[in-house]
Write an enzyme that holds these catalytic residues in place. Structure first.
Site, PDB file in Angstrom:
ATOM      1  N   ASP A 154       0.846  -1.201   0.000  1.00 48.66           N
ATOM      2  CA  ASP A 154       0.000   0.000   0.000  1.00 48.66           C
ATOM      3  C   ASP A 154       0.882   1.252   0.000  1.00 48.66           C
ATOM      4  O   ASP A 154       1.790   1.367   0.837  1.00 48.66           O
ATOM      5  CB  ASP A 154      -0.886  -0.050   1.268  1.00 48.66           C
ATOM      6  CG  ASP A 154      -1.952   1.018   1.274  1.00 48.66           C
ATOM      7  OD1 ASP A 154      -2.399   1.440   0.192  1.00 48.66           O
ATOM      8  OD2 ASP A 154      -2.360   1.421   2.389  1.00 48.66           O
ATOM      9  N   HIS A 155       0.641   2.165  -0.896  1.00 52.96           N
ATOM     10  CA  HIS A 155       1.422   3.415  -1.004  1.00 52.96           C
ATOM     11  C   HIS A 155       2.919   3.161  -1.014  1.00 52.96           C
ATOM     12  O   HIS A 155       3.670   3.735  -0.212  1.00 52.96           O
ATOM     13  CB  HIS A 155       1.067   4.387   0.133  1.00 52.96           C
ATOM     14  CG  HIS A 155      -0.298   4.961  -0.014  1.00 52.96           C
ATOM     15  ND1 HIS A 155      -0.595   5.964  -0.903  1.00 52.96           N
ATOM     16  CD2 HIS A 155      -1.461   4.638   0.578  1.00 52.96           C
ATOM     17  CE1 HIS A 155      -1.886   6.245  -0.841  1.00 52.96           C
ATOM     18  NE2 HIS A 155      -2.436   5.443   0.044  1.00 52.96           N
ATOM     19  N   HIS A 200      -7.597   9.934   3.924  1.00 50.90           N
ATOM     20  CA  HIS A 200      -7.276   8.834   4.843  1.00 50.90           C
ATOM     21  C   HIS A 200      -7.666   9.231   6.265  1.00 50.90           C
ATOM     22  O   HIS A 200      -7.569  10.399   6.628  1.00 50.90           O
ATOM     23  CB  HIS A 200      -5.766   8.558   4.852  1.00 50.90           C
ATOM     24  CG  HIS A 200      -5.281   7.857   3.622  1.00 50.90           C
ATOM     25  ND1 HIS A 200      -4.225   8.327   2.871  1.00 50.90           N
ATOM     26  CD2 HIS A 200      -5.690   6.722   3.019  1.00 50.90           C
ATOM     27  CE1 HIS A 200      -4.018   7.488   1.855  1.00 50.90           C
ATOM     28  NE2 HIS A 200      -4.898   6.518   1.920  1.00 50.90           N
ATOM     29  N   GLY A 201      -8.071   8.280   7.063  1.00 50.01           N
ATOM     30  CA  GLY A 201      -8.415   8.574   8.457  1.00 50.01           C
ATOM     31  C   GLY A 201      -9.845   9.074   8.561  1.00 50.01           C
ATOM     32  O   GLY A 201     -10.650   8.893   7.638  1.00 50.01           O
ATOM     33  N   THR A 231      -8.353   2.605   8.842  1.00 48.55           N
ATOM     34  CA  THR A 231      -8.663   3.249  10.127  1.00 48.55           C
ATOM     35  C   THR A 231      -9.838   2.588  10.852  1.00 48.55           C
ATOM     36  O   THR A 231      -9.812   2.437  12.076  1.00 48.55           O
ATOM     37  CB  THR A 231      -8.957   4.750   9.892  1.00 48.55           C
ATOM     38  OG1 THR A 231      -7.837   5.311   9.210  1.00 48.55           O
ATOM     39  CG2 THR A 231      -9.170   5.492  11.190  1.00 48.55           C
TER      40      THR A 231
HETATM   41  P1  13P Z   1      -8.617   4.667   5.827  1.00 50.49           P
HETATM   42  O1  13P Z   1      -7.544   4.544   6.865  1.00 50.49           O
HETATM   43  O2  13P Z   1      -9.220   6.009   5.799  1.00 50.49           O
HETATM   44  O3  13P Z   1      -9.609   3.583   5.921  1.00 50.49           O
HETATM   45  O4  13P Z   1      -7.875   4.534   4.400  1.00 50.49           O
HETATM   46  C1  13P Z   1      -7.154   3.375   4.107  1.00 50.49           C
HETATM   47  C2  13P Z   1      -6.389   3.516   2.849  1.00 50.49           C
HETATM   48  O5  13P Z   1      -6.779   4.191   1.925  1.00 50.49           O
HETATM   49  C3  13P Z   1      -5.134   2.760   2.732  1.00 50.49           C
HETATM   50  O6  13P Z   1      -4.446   3.058   1.560  1.00 50.49           O
END
Ligand code: 13P
Length: 287
Positions: free
Chosen positions: A84-85, A177-178, A232
């Protein structure tokens, strides 16, 4: 056996549902997500951020743990293990470690450099049988210390990146995010429609899946979103369940101090969240 996420996301886009990416942090989370996917016969993507990979002592550990766990638990639904990222270096590490999918987040580079690096990674990822997610336009909020501005992606840039042969595209449409702030105006469906027009059949990815209202999730899926990332919300439910267990003094009773018992309520809570999301995204029974 791990699979690339390409086929599961193409099927999702065609079938108008989305596959959830649930980020993992340790053995308990991984087990909860895998067991829920198997129970609901849903395809699933396990997301690993660079920070979580480091916490678990490295991507090789994560890859070995997930593969062994799938074998021991007899998991037969399609599972992709996805970075991820990822940074440019992180992508190479995960390819070597045996991941089945990577995200190269080149959104903080100039579009020219993002294109150049994405092109190179597509080539190596595909040679090795992995799928690749690319990103255009940063996604708001903070993840592992990287702060995005919540901007929306430029459809022309999305087209330029999607033409590089990537498998799915994350494009900012006002998602964060979050937790979403109270004054968050919502997803920019006008931008999503333009992106869809520009990239055609490319499966789209919605990051920041925590806290987006159900109607917006459904509308996003109807407009081409085939992968939704959730992190999150699992953290929040895990923390709340663990806190309730400790505050009730249960960790001090009987064998409550046993770490396996202490972590059990949180692990169960994650199962509940994953189930809820798979039902909302429509991936149940699609394995
Ligand atoms: P959230 O933490 O907002 O659920 O996002 C997760 C995310 O996009 C991981 O790449």
């Amino acid at each position: 056996m791990l699979v690339s996420a390409k086929e599961m996301l193409e099927k999702a886009r065609e079938g108008k549902y989305a596959v959830g990416q649930f980020n993992i942090n340790n053995l308990e989370w991984t087990k909860s997500v895998l067991l829920t996917a198997q129970e609901l016969q849903s395809p699933v993507i396990l997301g690993v951020s660079e920070g979580a990979g480091k916490y678990m002592t490295g991507f090789k550990t994560v890859s070995a743990m997930v593969k062994a766990m799938m074998e021991e638990l007899n998991i037969t639904v399609p599972v992709a293990l996805h970075l991820d990222h990822g940074s440019y270096e992180g992508c190479y590490k995960c390819i070597k470690a045996g991941f089945s999918s990577i995200m190269f987040d080149g959104s903080h580079y100039s579009i020219e450099e993002n294109i150049e690096k994405t092109k190179e990674l597509v080539k190596i990822a595909h040679t090795m049988g992995l799928s690749l997610e690319a990103e255009v336009g940063s996604i708001g909020g903070e993840e592992d210390g990287v702060v995005g501005l919540g901007e929306c992606a430029d459809p022309a840039e999305c087209k330029a990146i999607s033409d590089l042969g990537i498998d799915f595209l994350a494009a900012g449409i006002g998602n964060i995010h979050g937790k979403y702030p109270e004054n968050w105006p919502g997803l920019r469906f006008d931008v999503l429609e333009k992106i869809k027009e520009a990239v055609g059949d490319m499966p789209l990815v919605l990051h920041g899946g925590t806290g987006i209202p159900e109607d917006m999730i459904k509308k996003a899926i109807s407009l081409g979103v085939a992968k939704i990332n959730v992190n999150t919300e699992c953290q929040l439910t895990f923390a709340a369940a663990t806190r309730a267990y400790v505050e009730a003094g249960k960790d001090l009773q009987g064998k409550g101090f046993d770490p396996r018992k202490l972590l059990a309520p949180g692990a169960d809570a994650i199962k509940g969240t994953v189930k809820e999301k798979m039902e909302l995204f429509g991936s149940v029974g699609k394995a």
